[in-house]
Design a protein around this motif. Structure first.
Motif, PDB file in Angstrom:
ATOM      1  N   TYR A  58      30.111   9.051   3.568  1.00  0.00           N
ATOM      2  CA  TYR A  58      30.230   8.923   2.117  1.00  0.00           C
ATOM      3  C   TYR A  58      30.468   7.508   1.601  1.00  0.00           C
ATOM      4  CZ  TYR A  58      29.970  13.852   0.817  1.00  0.00           C
ATOM      5  OH  TYR A  58      29.544  15.122   0.564  1.00  0.00           O
ATOM      6  N   SER A  62      27.255   7.985  -0.979  1.00  0.00           N
ATOM      7  CA  SER A  62      27.768   8.804  -2.080  1.00  0.00           C
ATOM      8  C   SER A  62      28.062   7.890  -3.264  1.00  0.00           C
ATOM      9  CB  SER A  62      29.040   9.557  -1.664  1.00  0.00           C
ATOM     10  OG  SER A  62      30.163   8.701  -1.710  1.00  0.00           O
ATOM     11  N   SER A  94      26.047  12.614  -3.195  1.00  0.00           N
ATOM     12  CA  SER A  94      26.588  12.949  -4.518  1.00  0.00           C
ATOM     13  C   SER A  94      25.503  13.394  -5.484  1.00  0.00           C
ATOM     14  CB  SER A  94      27.315  11.744  -5.126  1.00  0.00           C
ATOM     15  OG  SER A  94      28.426  11.387  -4.343  1.00  0.00           O
TER      16      SER A  94
END
Length: 166
Positions: A58, A62, A94
């Protein structure tokens, strides 16, 4: 010669100080819940896979990067920003829900390939973030999860619409 070295040193120091004021925008979103387009909104993400994604993926893939202290200094911040921008361009967990089915399918294939071939997470990332190193079990778990989603997609969509013809 001594004057020249001193002048060059002062010029380098001044440049280093000046570039501290030229900062890239940080990839941080103050969201208390998952993003509306997060992969977890369209596919079940088991707890063990969620931990893997958050620890190993992430920061670059993200809309919410956890920056280390050294990200406040140039030119390191520029280098990190480049990694985040490139990572999000490849796959952004995301915003995964907003991808077209073919792109989702292809990105899941790439996740499997990159993890199995030890190309992700990047060695430059795991050098400092030791917790991001994936064990064989974690790689298998992540790969099996992505494969299961891909298999579900094959059952849901016509295969021709998912697989790019060569």
């Amino acid at each position: 010669m001594k004057k020249i070295l001193r002048a060059v040193g002062l010029l380098l120091l001044a440049t280093l100080v000046i570039i501290q004021f030229i900062r890239p925008e940080k990839n941080v979103t103050k969201a208390s819940t998952a993003f509306a387009g997060d992969i977890s909104t369209v596919y079940h993400v088991p707890a063990e896979v969620d931990v893997i994604l958050k620890n190993s993926c992430y920061d670059c893939h993200s809309n919410n990067t956890s920056y280390p202290w050294y990200a406040n200094f140039q030119p390191v911040a520029w280098w990190l920003n480049d990694h985040v921008v490139e990572g999000k361009k490849e796959v952004n967990f995301s915003e995964f829900a907003s991808y077209a089915p073919r792109r989702k399918y292809r990105k899941l294939e790439e996740v499997i390939e990159m993890v199995e071939e030890n190309e992700m997470p990047l060695a430059s990332y795991t050098l400092i973030h030791r917790e991001a190193n994936l064990t064989a079990e974690q790689k298998l778990s992540l790969s099996n999860w992505a494969t299961a989603i891909r298999d579900t997609m094959k059952a849901t969509y016509p295969v021709d619409s998912l697989i790019r013809k060569k």
